[in-house]
Design a protein around this motif. Sequence first.
Motif, PDB file in Angstrom:
ATOM      1  N   TYR A 189       0.733  -1.196   0.060  1.00 15.50           N
ATOM      2  CA  TYR A 189       0.121   0.091   0.072  1.00 15.50           C
ATOM      3  C   TYR A 189       1.102   1.261   0.054  1.00 15.50           C
ATOM      4  O   TYR A 189       1.816   1.360   0.847  1.00 15.50           O
ATOM      5  CB  TYR A 189      -0.937   0.005   1.355  1.00 15.50           C
ATOM      6  N   THR A 190       0.630   2.178  -0.852  1.00 18.77           N
ATOM      7  CA  THR A 190       1.494   3.382  -1.058  1.00 18.77           C
ATOM      8  C   THR A 190       0.814   4.390  -0.800  1.00 18.77           C
ATOM      9  O   THR A 190      -0.624   4.680  -1.348  1.00 18.77           O
ATOM     10  CB  THR A 190       2.196   3.248  -2.417  1.00 18.77           C
ATOM     11  N   LEU A 191       0.985   5.391   0.364  1.00 11.97           N
ATOM     12  CA  LEU A 191       0.344   6.385   0.690  1.00 11.97           C
ATOM     13  C   LEU A 191       0.783   7.690  -0.152  1.00 11.97           C
ATOM     14  O   LEU A 191       1.788   8.385   0.205  1.00 11.97           O
ATOM     15  CB  LEU A 191       0.659   6.614   2.132  1.00 11.97           C
ATOM     16  N   LYS A 192      -0.121   7.944  -0.987  1.00  8.33           N
ATOM     17  CA  LYS A 192       0.333   9.126  -1.984  1.00  8.33           C
ATOM     18  C   LYS A 192       0.449  10.404  -1.271  1.00  8.33           C
ATOM     19  O   LYS A 192       1.057  11.081  -1.793  1.00  8.33           O
ATOM     20  CB  LYS A 192      -0.955   9.247  -3.069  1.00  8.33           C
ATOM     21  N   ASP A 193      -0.451  10.473  -0.127  1.00  9.88           N
ATOM     22  CA  ASP A 193      -0.115  11.940   0.395  1.00  9.88           C
ATOM     23  C   ASP A 193       0.849  12.078   1.348  1.00  9.88           C
ATOM     24  O   ASP A 193       1.023  13.018   2.036  1.00  9.88           O
ATOM     25  CB  ASP A 193      -1.538  12.261   1.183  1.00  9.88           C
ATOM     26  N   GLU A 206      -7.555   6.877   4.457  1.00  7.94           N
ATOM     27  CA  GLU A 206      -7.955   6.084   3.986  1.00  7.94           C
ATOM     28  C   GLU A 206      -7.255   4.594   4.570  1.00  7.94           C
ATOM     29  O   GLU A 206      -8.045   3.671   5.021  1.00  7.94           O
ATOM     30  CB  GLU A 206      -8.042   5.813   2.517  1.00  7.94           C
ATOM     31  N   MET A 207      -5.995   4.589   5.097  1.00  5.06           N
ATOM     32  CA  MET A 207      -5.332   3.483   5.561  1.00  5.06           C
ATOM     33  C   MET A 207      -5.835   3.461   6.973  1.00  5.06           C
ATOM     34  O   MET A 207      -6.049   2.503   7.547  1.00  5.06           O
ATOM     35  CB  MET A 207      -3.953   3.456   5.465  1.00  5.06           C
ATOM     36  N   LYS A 208      -5.768   4.621   7.473  1.00  2.62           N
ATOM     37  CA  LYS A 208      -6.076   4.628   9.207  1.00  2.62           C
ATOM     38  C   LYS A 208      -7.869   4.049   9.161  1.00  2.62           C
ATOM     39  O   LYS A 208      -7.709   3.376  10.184  1.00  2.62           O
ATOM     40  CB  LYS A 208      -6.058   5.898   9.587  1.00  2.62           C
ATOM     41  N   SER A 232      -8.608   0.939  11.437  1.00  9.84           N
ATOM     42  CA  SER A 232      -9.651   0.829  12.443  1.00  9.84           C
ATOM     43  C   SER A 232     -10.802   0.030  12.354  1.00  9.84           C
ATOM     44  O   SER A 232     -11.350  -0.445  13.245  1.00  9.84           O
ATOM     45  CB  SER A 232     -10.026   2.456  12.455  1.00  9.84           C
ATOM     46  N   ALA A 233     -11.047  -0.245  11.256  1.00  6.35           N
ATOM     47  CA  ALA A 233     -12.274  -1.078  10.927  1.00  6.35           C
ATOM     48  C   ALA A 233     -12.211  -2.568  11.041  1.00  6.35           C
ATOM     49  O   ALA A 233     -12.916  -3.330  11.148  1.00  6.35           O
ATOM     50  CB  ALA A 233     -12.850  -0.775   9.435  1.00  6.35           C
TER      51      ALA A 233
END
Length: 80
Positions: A39-43, A72-74, A78-79
């Motif tokens: 997963y790459t975090l664009k921001d 989105e990852m957080k 969390s879900a």
Amino acid sequence: LDFRLRQKGIKNVIIGGFLTNCCVESTMRTAYEHGYSVYTLKDCTAATSMEAHNGAFDSDFGLFSTVTTADEMKAAISAE
């Protein structure tokens, strides 16, 4: 690093960092080639120019990772 991650049963790698089109891209591809879900975090990545940053994501990041954001990852974590 691969050895340590496998020892701990890690299957997912979340990436952020500097030089989107160099260091981040290399790490993303290596993790993918080793069989991790990437997963790459664009921001949470940056390059020396917006053109280089966006160009890296536009060209091949989607082939080797899921492009997402920190929020989105957080939310996904969390879900669980």
